[in-house]
Design a protein around this motif. Structure first.
Motif, PDB file in Angstrom:
ATOM      1  N   GLU A 211      38.029  45.472  33.543  1.00 16.67           N
ATOM      2  CA  GLU A 211      39.085  44.488  33.747  1.00 16.67           C
ATOM      3  C   GLU A 211      40.456  45.138  33.577  1.00 16.67           C
ATOM      4  O   GLU A 211      40.597  46.184  32.933  1.00 16.67           O
ATOM      5  CB  GLU A 211      38.931  43.320  32.785  1.00 16.67           C
ATOM      6  CG  GLU A 211      39.103  43.675  31.321  1.00 16.67           C
ATOM      7  CD  GLU A 211      38.761  42.514  30.402  1.00 16.67           C
ATOM      8  OE1 GLU A 211      38.436  41.429  30.900  1.00 16.67           O
ATOM      9  OE2 GLU A 211      38.813  42.709  29.171  1.00 16.67           O
TER      10      GLU A 211
ATOM     11  N   THR B  75      37.233  38.747  22.324  1.00 13.43           N
ATOM     12  CA  THR B  75      35.869  38.273  22.501  1.00 13.43           C
ATOM     13  C   THR B  75      35.910  36.840  23.002  1.00 13.43           C
ATOM     14  O   THR B  75      36.905  36.137  22.798  1.00 13.43           O
ATOM     15  CB  THR B  75      35.088  38.313  21.174  1.00 13.43           C
ATOM     16  OG1 THR B  75      35.717  37.420  20.242  1.00 13.43           O
ATOM     17  CG2 THR B  75      35.069  39.722  20.602  1.00 13.43           C
TER      18      THR B  75
ATOM     19  N   TYR C  44      37.912  48.344  29.068  1.00 18.27           N
ATOM     20  CA  TYR C  44      36.957  47.285  28.735  1.00 18.27           C
ATOM     21  C   TYR C  44      36.250  46.782  29.995  1.00 18.27           C
ATOM     22  O   TYR C  44      36.900  46.408  30.978  1.00 18.27           O
ATOM     23  CB  TYR C  44      37.662  46.114  28.049  1.00 18.27           C
ATOM     24  CG  TYR C  44      37.996  46.395  26.600  1.00 18.27           C
ATOM     25  CD1 TYR C  44      37.169  45.949  25.570  1.00 18.27           C
ATOM     26  CD2 TYR C  44      39.118  47.140  26.265  1.00 18.27           C
ATOM     27  CE1 TYR C  44      37.462  46.228  24.244  1.00 18.27           C
ATOM     28  CE2 TYR C  44      39.421  47.425  24.940  1.00 18.27           C
ATOM     29  CZ  TYR C  44      38.590  46.965  23.931  1.00 18.27           C
ATOM     30  OH  TYR C  44      38.883  47.246  22.624  1.00 18.27           O
TER      31      TYR C  44
ATOM     32  N   SER D 104      37.639  36.190  32.377  1.00 12.16           N
ATOM     33  CA  SER D 104      37.089  37.024  31.308  1.00 12.16           C
ATOM     34  C   SER D 104      37.953  36.941  30.057  1.00 12.16           C
ATOM     35  O   SER D 104      39.150  36.634  30.130  1.00 12.16           O
ATOM     36  CB  SER D 104      37.030  38.488  31.780  1.00 12.16           C
ATOM     37  OG  SER D 104      36.615  39.358  30.750  1.00 12.16           O
TER      38      SER D 104
ATOM     39  N   GLY E 220      34.042  53.056  27.513  1.00  4.41           N
ATOM     40  CA  GLY E 220      35.085  52.436  28.310  1.00  4.41           C
ATOM     41  C   GLY E 220      35.858  53.430  29.142  1.00  4.41           C
ATOM     42  O   GLY E 220      36.126  53.199  30.330  1.00  4.41           O
TER      43      GLY E 220
ATOM     44  N   PRO F 146      41.089  42.456  27.246  1.00  9.84           N
ATOM     45  CA  PRO F 146      40.783  43.719  26.573  1.00  9.84           C
ATOM     46  C   PRO F 146      40.949  43.577  25.056  1.00  9.84           C
ATOM     47  O   PRO F 146      41.976  43.117  24.568  1.00  9.84           O
ATOM     48  CB  PRO F 146      41.827  44.686  27.148  1.00  9.84           C
ATOM     49  CG  PRO F 146      42.213  44.091  28.460  1.00  9.84           C
ATOM     50  CD  PRO F 146      42.138  42.613  28.273  1.00  9.84           C
TER      51      PRO F 146
ATOM     52  N   HIS G  97      31.340  44.676  27.177  1.00 10.60           N
ATOM     53  CA  HIS G  97      32.699  44.265  26.828  1.00 10.60           C
ATOM     54  C   HIS G  97      32.902  44.330  25.312  1.00 10.60           C
ATOM     55  O   HIS G  97      33.951  44.776  24.823  1.00 10.60           O
ATOM     56  CB  HIS G  97      32.967  42.846  27.338  1.00 10.60           C
ATOM     57  CG  HIS G  97      34.362  42.363  27.033  1.00 10.60           C
ATOM     58  ND1 HIS G  97      35.407  42.533  27.904  1.00 10.60           N
ATOM     59  CD2 HIS G  97      34.877  41.740  25.943  1.00 10.60           C
ATOM     60  CE1 HIS G  97      36.508  42.026  27.372  1.00 10.60           C
ATOM     61  NE2 HIS G  97      36.211  41.529  26.180  1.00 10.60           N
TER      62      HIS G  97
ATOM     63  N   SER H 150      34.661  44.060  32.103  1.00 13.45           N
ATOM     64  CA  SER H 150      35.001  42.640  32.128  1.00 13.45           C
ATOM     65  C   SER H 150      33.764  41.785  31.865  1.00 13.45           C
ATOM     66  O   SER H 150      32.643  42.182  32.198  1.00 13.45           O
ATOM     67  CB  SER H 150      35.617  42.254  33.475  1.00 13.45           C
ATOM     68  OG  SER H 150      34.639  42.272  34.492  1.00 13.45           O
ATOM     69  N   ASP H 151      33.966  40.628  31.242  1.00 13.21           N
ATOM     70  CA  ASP H 151      32.908  39.627  31.246  1.00 13.21           C
ATOM     71  C   ASP H 151      32.627  39.309  32.713  1.00 13.21           C
ATOM     72  O   ASP H 151      33.543  39.273  33.536  1.00 13.21           O
ATOM     73  CB  ASP H 151      33.369  38.353  30.530  1.00 13.21           C
ATOM     74  CG  ASP H 151      33.672  38.590  29.056  1.00 13.21           C
ATOM     75  OD1 ASP H 151      33.007  39.450  28.460  1.00 13.21           O
ATOM     76  OD2 ASP H 151      34.575  37.915  28.517  1.00 13.21           O
TER      77      ASP H 151
ATOM     78  N   TRP I  61      28.591  41.263  29.002  1.00 12.19           N
ATOM     79  CA  TRP I  61      29.107  40.770  27.723  1.00 12.19           C
ATOM     80  C   TRP I  61      28.936  41.829  26.631  1.00 12.19           C
ATOM     81  O   TRP I  61      29.851  42.096  25.855  1.00 12.19           O
ATOM     82  CB  TRP I  61      28.391  39.479  27.332  1.00 12.19           C
ATOM     83  CG  TRP I  61      28.853  38.916  26.022  1.00 12.19           C
ATOM     84  CD1 TRP I  61      29.919  38.103  25.808  1.00 12.19           C
ATOM     85  CD2 TRP I  61      28.262  39.161  24.731  1.00 12.19           C
ATOM     86  NE1 TRP I  61      30.051  37.817  24.470  1.00 12.19           N
ATOM     87  CE2 TRP I  61      29.040  38.461  23.784  1.00 12.19           C
ATOM     88  CE3 TRP I  61      27.156  39.899  24.285  1.00 12.19           C
ATOM     89  CZ2 TRP I  61      28.755  38.460  22.425  1.00 12.19           C
ATOM     90  CZ3 TRP I  61      26.870  39.918  22.929  1.00 12.19           C
ATOM     91  CH2 TRP I  61      27.660  39.192  22.013  1.00 12.19           C
TER      92      TRP I  61
END
Length: 484
Positions: free
Chosen positions: A155, A140, A76, A134, A102, A137, A93, A78-79, A90
Motif C-alpha cells: 500500500e 491495524t 506494508y 486498508s 516489507g 502503514p 500487513h 495492504s489489507d 492481513w
C-alpha cells in the motif's frame, strides 16, 4: 615599456569584463530558453490545440504510466492485497517490515520513480490509479484507521485522495490540458475485482470524496459523449478529467460523472522473457491500431495498450533466496538460474527489483515505439508503461530512480555498470506527441498550416535528444540482438 605594460593590463581587464558580460548574457539566454522549452511537455495539448482542438479524445493518442502511484509504496502489504488470500494479506500487513519482508516485497512491486505532478509535467495524460481499502502503514484494523490507499500488493505511504489532490492542483494550473484516469483495484475492467470484504458503502464514500475534490472538472456523460465531444468543447466546459471506474455500478452508483471501466479496450503485450515474440505482438498491434481505434470509437470505447514489464514466474523466488540466504556458492547458482529465465544472450544477472525488469523491458520496447514514426504505424488511444522518467523519457539504462532509489546503482560482484548508460532513456512522450502532430497535419494534405511545420520541427528536435540507443552489458542489454 612600463606604460605599454600598464596599457596591456588595462586591455586584459577590459577584455575579461567584456567576455564576462557576453558569457553572462549567453547563460541567461540559454537558461531562459531552457525554462521556456521545459514547459512544452506539461502544456503539450495546449500547444497542439490549433491542430487537435476539433478532434475527440478517441481520435488522439496519449502517453501514460502503468501502476502510476507505485513511486510512493510503503513497506506494508495492504489489507486485501492483490493476488493473495485476504487472510494472508492481513498477516503480512501485521508483520510489516519484519525480517525485511516489507522492503523486499516493495522492491518487487514498484514500477515508477516520478510522483503525480512530475509524471504530468513529463507529458503523461493517462494515469493508471489503483486503490484498495486498508488500514494504513503501521496501523491495524482494530485501530479503526482504515481508508483508501493506492496499491500494487504493497500500500502507498499516503491516502489515495492525497495523490488525487496533486492531480487536481495540476489541472488548476494547466487550464487547457486534458487528463484521463482509470480507477481500479488491480487493472480489472469489467470484473468487479475488489475483494468482497470491501462494501459498496465504503466504495461510494470514496467516490463522494472524488466528486467533491474534482467538482466541475469531471466529464459528464449526461451532457457529452466521448466519441463526439471535441477537445475544444472539453476545455470550454472545463470537463477536462475523464474518469473510467471499474466496478462502476457499485463504486459510483451509476454516476454520470464517470465512465464504466468496461468501456476500456485494455490489451496487453508479452514480457521480456521472450523479446522477439513480444516485439512481434506489439508491432502487429500497432499495424492494426487504426482499425481497432475506429471500431472502438463506434462503441465509445477507449483503446488502451500495456507495454509494462512483467517478470518470469520464478524470478521473485530466486531473488528472495539470494536476498535471505546470502551464501556465496548458492547465490552464484541462483543468479545463473534466474538469469536463464529471461532467455537473453550474455545476461549474467538476476534482477532484484521489479523496476529493474521495467527498465530492461523498456530497453527492448523502445525499438517498436520508434518504428511507429519511422515506419508510419499507429498508436492506440493511450499506452501505459513503466519507469517513466523526467523529460518524458522511459528509462532504458541500468540505474534505478525515485525518492528511495536516489543514486542507487547495482553492486553485483563488487562491480558497477558503465556509467555511460546508467540513466539512458528513450523519448517516449515526444514520440507519441510527434505521432499526433503527423496524423493531424496529414489531414491538410500538401497545404499544411505553418503551425504544423513549427510543431513538427520542434518536437522532432526534442525527440532526437533521446533516440534509440543500444549497447552491450551483463544486465540484459545487447547491441546486436535480436535481429528484428
Amino acid at each position: 615599456p612600463k606604460l605599454k605594460k600598464q596599457n596591456t593590463m588595462k586591455l586584459d581587464v577590459l577584455t575579461c569584463v567584456v567576455l564576462s558580460f557576453l558569457l553572462f548574457s549567453y547563460l541567461n539566454f540559454s537558461n531562459a530558453q531552457k525554462s521556456s522549452n521545459d514547459t512544452f511537455l506539461e502544456n503539450w495539448i495546449t500547444e497542439l490545440l490549433p491542430i487537435v482542438g476539433n478532434q475527440t479524445v478517441l481520435d488522439l493518442s496519449f502517453p501514460g504510466s502503468h501502476d502510476s502511484m507505485t513511486w510512493d509504496l510503503s513497506n506494508y502489504v495492504s489489507d486485501n492485497a492483490n493476488d493473495i488470500p485476504p487472510g494472508l494479506a492481513w498477516i503480512l500487513h501485521e508483520l510489516g517490515d519484519f525480517v525485511d519482508i516489507g522492503n523486499f516485497a516493495r522492491n518487487q512491486s514498484k514500477t515508477q520513480g516520478l510522483n503525480m505532478t512530475d509524471q504530468l509535467n513529463a507529458g503523461l495524460r493517462f494515469i493508471d490509479f489503483r486503490i484498495v481499502y486498508s488500514s494504513g502503514p503501521g496501523e491495524t484494523p482494530s485501530s479503526g484507521n482504515i481508508d483508501w490507499y493506492c496499491l500494487h500488493f504493497m500500500e502507498s505511504n499516503n491516502l489515495a485522495v492525497s495523490y488525487l489532490q496533486d492531480a487536481k492542483d495540476w489541472l488548476d494550473s494547466h487550464p487547457k490540458e486534458i487528463l484521463t484516469m482509470w480507477l481500479s483495484y488491480h487493472g480489472n475492467t469489467c470484473d468487479v475485482g475488489y475483494p468482497p470484504e470491501i462494501t459498496t458503502e465504503e466504495k461510494q464514500m470514496f467516490w463522494k470524496n472524488v466528486t467533491t475534490l474534482f467538482d466541475g472538472y469531471l466529464f459528464n456523460t449526461s451532457q457529452h459523449s466521448l466519441n463526439t465531444t471535441t477537445i475544444n468543447e472539453l476545455i470550454d466546459s472545463n470537463q477536462r478529467l475523464i474518469l473510467f471506474v471499474s466496478d462502476y455500478a457499485n463504486f459510483t452508483n451509476n454516476s454520470t460523472l464517470a465512465i464504466d471501466g468496461c468501456m476500456i479496450d485494455n490489451q496487453l503485450s508479452g514480457d521480456v522473457s521472450n523479446v522477439t515474440n513480444d516485439y512481434n505482438l506489439i508491432k502487429n498491434t500497432f499495424i492494426n491500431a487504426n482499425v481497432t481505434k475506429e471500431n472502438d470509437k463506434k462503441e465509445n470505447k477507449f483503446f488502451l495498450y500495456s507495454m509494462a514489464g512483467s517478470a518470469p514466474q520464478q524470478q521473485i523466488e530466486y531473488a528472495a533466496l539470494m536476498h535471505y540466504l546470502q551464501i556465496p556458492l548458492l547465490e552464484r547458482r541462483f543468479k545463473e538460474l534466474c538469469s536463464d529465465l529471461f532467455n537473453i544472450p550474455n545476461m549474467s544477472w538476476c534482477p532484484n527489483h521489479l523496476q529493474d525488469i521495467s527498465q530492461l523491458t523498456n530497453y527492448y520496447n523502445q525499438v517498436v515505439l520508434d518504428e511507429v514514426i519511422t515506419e508510419n504505424l499507429n498508436f492506440p488511444n493511450a499506452i501505459y508503461i513503466d519507469a517513466v522518467d523526467k523529460n518524458g523519457n522511459i528509462r532504458t539504462g541500468t540505474q534505478l530512480f525515485g525518492d528511495d532509489y536516489v543514486n542507487f546503482n547495482y553492486d553485483d560482484d563488487g562491480e558497477f555498470p558503465d556509467s555511460t548508460h546508467t540513466t539512458t532513456g528513450y523519448a517516449y512522450s515526444y514520440t507519441i506527441i510527434l505521432y499526433n502532430i503527423i496524423k493531424n497535419c496529414d489531414i491538410y494534405g500538401p497545404n499544411q498550416p505553418e503551425i504544423c511545420t513549427s510543431l513538427y520541427n520542434y518536437v522532432s528536435s526534442q525527440r532526437a535528444l533521446n533516440p534509440v540507443q543500444h549497447w552491450d552489458d551483463k544486465y540484459g542489454r545487447n547491441k546486436n540482438w535480436p535481429s528484428y
